[in-house]
Design a protein around this motif. Structure first.
Motif, short mmCIF file in Angstrom:
data_model
loop_
_atom_site.label_atom_id
_atom_site.label_comp_id
_atom_site.label_asym_id
_atom_site.label_seq_id
_atom_site.Cartn_x
_atom_site.Cartn_y
_atom_site.Cartn_z
N LEU A 193 38.91 18.76 46.40
CA LEU A 193 39.77 19.64 46.74
C LEU A 193 40.95 20.67 45.49
CD1 LEU A 193 41.36 21.50 48.44
CD2 LEU A 193 41.89 19.94 49.31
N ARG A 194 41.08 19.15 44.33
CA ARG A 194 41.88 18.97 43.78
C ARG A 194 41.69 20.08 42.51
NH1 ARG A 194 45.96 14.89 42.84
NH2 ARG A 194 46.12 13.37 44.72
N ARG A 195 40.01 20.63 41.90
CA ARG A 195 39.26 20.70 41.61
C ARG A 195 40.14 22.44 42.10
NH1 ARG A 195 35.46 17.39 40.67
NH2 ARG A 195 34.10 18.27 42.16
N LEU A 196 39.75 22.70 43.39
CA LEU A 196 39.85 23.70 43.43
C LEU A 196 41.18 24.33 43.38
CD1 LEU A 196 38.98 26.09 45.56
CD2 LEU A 196 39.76 24.97 47.79
N LEU A 197 42.40 22.84 43.90
CA LEU A 197 44.31 23.51 43.43
C LEU A 197 43.85 24.29 42.06
CD1 LEU A 197 45.98 20.76 45.41
CD2 LEU A 197 45.64 23.31 45.69
N ASP A 198 43.61 23.90 40.81
CA ASP A 198 43.69 23.64 40.11
C ASP A 198 42.91 25.42 38.99
OD1 ASP A 198 44.91 21.83 39.51
OD2 ASP A 198 43.56 20.75 38.63
N TYR A 243 43.46 27.80 41.12
CA TYR A 243 44.56 28.96 41.03
C TYR A 243 45.92 28.66 40.37
CZ TYR A 243 43.22 29.18 46.00
OH TYR A 243 42.45 29.35 47.30
N ARG A 244 45.20 29.83 39.05
CA ARG A 244 45.79 29.82 37.82
C ARG A 244 47.80 30.48 37.73
NH1 ARG A 244 42.88 29.41 32.94
NH2 ARG A 244 45.20 29.38 32.20
N HIS A 245 47.34 31.13 38.41
CA HIS A 245 49.62 31.26 38.53
C HIS A 245 49.15 31.75 40.04
CE1 HIS A 245 49.64 32.18 34.62
NE2 HIS A 245 48.97 33.03 34.12
N THR A 246 49.08 30.89 41.14
CA THR A 246 49.05 31.14 42.65
C THR A 246 48.87 29.73 43.37
OG1 THR A 246 47.63 32.97 42.84
CG2 THR A 246 48.34 31.81 44.84
N PRO A 247 50.59 29.92 43.16
CA PRO A 247 51.15 28.06 43.92
C PRO A 247 49.91 27.38 45.34
CG PRO A 247 52.62 29.60 43.36
CD PRO A 247 51.80 30.01 43.07
N ALA A 248 49.87 26.34 45.52
CA ALA A 248 48.72 26.34 46.24
C ALA A 248 48.99 24.82 45.95
CB ALA A 248 47.05 26.20 45.63
N ALA A 254 53.00 15.04 58.34
CA ALA A 254 54.54 14.47 57.83
C ALA A 254 54.74 16.10 57.26
CB ALA A 254 54.62 13.05 57.68
N LEU A 255 54.34 17.03 55.94
CA LEU A 255 54.85 17.55 55.65
C LEU A 255 55.05 16.75 53.77
CD1 LEU A 255 57.15 19.81 57.54
CD2 LEU A 255 54.93 20.07 56.81
N ASP A 256 54.20 16.17 53.24
CA ASP A 256 54.41 15.16 52.29
C ASP A 256 53.60 16.04 51.52
OD1 ASP A 256 55.72 12.82 52.87
OD2 ASP A 256 54.03 12.58 53.66
N LEU A 257 53.31 16.46 50.14
CA LEU A 257 52.75 17.38 49.15
C LEU A 257 52.30 15.67 48.59
CD1 LEU A 257 55.50 19.01 49.22
CD2 LEU A 257 54.69 20.33 46.97
N LEU A 258 50.47 15.98 49.34
CA LEU A 258 49.51 15.35 48.30
C LEU A 258 49.34 15.87 47.66
CD1 LEU A 258 47.87 14.50 51.98
CD2 LEU A 258 49.38 13.28 51.19
N ALA A 259 48.69 16.65 47.00
CA ALA A 259 48.53 17.39 45.77
C ALA A 259 49.26 18.68 45.71
CB ALA A 259 46.92 17.14 46.16
N ALA A 260 49.20 19.35 44.35
CA ALA A 260 49.66 20.83 43.94
C ALA A 260 49.11 21.00 43.07
CB ALA A 260 51.23 20.42 44.37
N ASN A 261 49.31 22.19 42.70
CA ASN A 261 48.85 22.25 41.04
C ASN A 261 49.93 22.93 40.13
OD1 ASN A 261 50.01 24.48 42.40
ND2 ASN A 261 47.69 26.31 42.11
N ALA A 262 49.75 23.10 39.33
CA ALA A 262 51.16 23.13 37.93
C ALA A 262 51.64 24.82 38.33
CB ALA A 262 49.88 24.07 37.04
N VAL A 313 47.78 25.23 51.87
CA VAL A 313 48.83 25.86 51.92
C VAL A 313 48.81 26.75 50.63
CG1 VAL A 313 51.08 26.82 51.99
CG2 VAL A 313 50.06 24.88 53.27
N VAL A 314 48.57 28.40 50.80
CA VAL A 314 48.85 29.13 49.30
C VAL A 314 49.41 30.00 49.21
CG1 VAL A 314 46.72 30.18 47.48
CG2 VAL A 314 45.99 28.29 49.09
N TYR A 315 50.79 30.05 47.88
CA TYR A 315 51.12 31.40 48.25
C TYR A 315 50.79 32.39 47.30
CZ TYR A 315 54.75 28.54 50.14
OH TYR A 315 56.04 27.85 51.02
N HIS A 316 51.31 33.82 47.69
CA HIS A 316 50.56 34.81 46.51
C HIS A 316 51.67 35.65 46.20
CE1 HIS A 316 48.94 36.78 49.96
NE2 HIS A 316 49.02 35.77 50.71
#
Length: 304
Positions: free
Chosen positions: A107-112, A114-119, A125-133, A248-251
């Motif tokens: 899943l971490r690799r999947l996040l990465d 998304y080059r220009h898409t925040p994920a 509890a709404l903790d951010l467990l992982a986030a891409n650049a 969660v994916v923003y686009h």
């Protein structure tokens, strides 16, 4: 879930309605806001004493028909009705596994990817467990991008970052309230709620309103100090292999100003990282080539 939780929810939800909202005439002076118990009972087609016992925790195990009738009387949406079922002990979520706090490497690799898409990945509890650049760049104005609820209520940046802060704050609390219904004994969730209730009167007021909603999809407007306004849509997905986690994916709309701004933000962050890396290389070269006496702990600490 205790009977007092059910009573608190019912009282909070009927306090939000007026007789005019549900097509009833209003007679006499009202000592409390909202509908009276007797009016809810009439709307639900049940005995007023029975409904009162439900609110007081003296009646247990209401049938699905009773819960549906109360939900209709209180104008509950599907999320709130599901929450009512869980509070009454009849929800399908009983016995669900405890949320996982670690994010799988795949899943971490999947996040990465998304080059220009925040994920990013959240727990209940709404903790951010992982986030891409890209997500890290988006949330960079915050002192700590660690928990969406803490960021919204405890970091002053949130008031200027979120164009519609009040709506964001309400959505955050509604998501936490839903999580509390799914797993009321989840320690991390209880800790976050306790902290925010003690630190923010606004959070405490919204929490007491018992609004319930899941995080699914919406449009978000931000003002980022580096690239200006951003209009982003988001989608959230349950992570099937990790109970309680959401991706969660923003686009941005392709070709829009927000799309170009996201790409620019990513480029700025890449430049910052490259500059920091170059500075580290230069410093390491100086450190290795200089006499030992020329390098002191004080000098090292002051290096950017």
């Amino acid at each position: 879930m205790s009977s007092s939780d059910l009573g608190d929810f019912l009282r909070a939800r009927r306090a939000r309605l007026t007789p005019a909202d549900v097509g009833l005439a209003s007679y006499g002076r009202r000592r409390v806001p909202g509908l009276r118990r007797e009016e809810v009972a009439v709307l639900a087609g049940m005995n007023a004493d029975y409904y009162a016992r439900l609110e007081q925790g003296r009646e247990r195990g209401p049938s699905p028909q009773v819960l549906d009738a109360i939900g209709a009387a209180l104008r509950l949406d599907p999320d709130a009705l599901s929450h009512l079922y869980r509070l009454a002990g009849g929800g399908p979520e009983r016995g669900r596994p405890r949320p996982q706090e670690s994010v799988a490497p795949l899943l971490r690799r999947l996040l990465d990817g998304y080059r220009h898409t925040p994920a990013f990945v959240l727990n209940p509890a709404l903790d951010l467990l992982a986030a891409n650049a890209s997500a890290e760049a988006l949330f960079a104005p915050f002192e700590a991008a660690d928990n969406l609820a803490r960021m919204a209520f405890l970091d002053p940046t949130a008031r200027t970052f979120h164009v519609h802060w009040e709506r964001t704050a309400g959505a955050v609390v509604a998501a936490l309230r839903r999580s509390a219904g799914l797993d009321p004994h989840y320690p991390r969730l209880r800790a976050v709620v306790a902290e925010l209730r003690g630190a923010s009167e606004e959070f405490a007021g919204l929490w007491a309103a018992h609004t319930v909603a899941g995080k699914t999809r919406d449009l978000k407007e931000f003002v980022h100090p580096e690239v200006g306004p951003l209009v982003l849509a988001y989608e959230s997905f349950d992570v099937c292999g990790a109970p309680g986690q959401q991706l969660v994916v923003y686009h941005a709309e392709p070709g829009s100003l927000s799309d170009r701004s996201l790409a620019l933000l990513g480029g700025l962050r890449a430049q910052d990282a490259s500059s920091a890396g170059a500075s580290s290389v230069v410093w390491e070269s100086v450190r290795l080539s200089a006499p030992p006496a020329a390098i002191s702990p004080t000098t090292t600490a002051s290096t950017p």
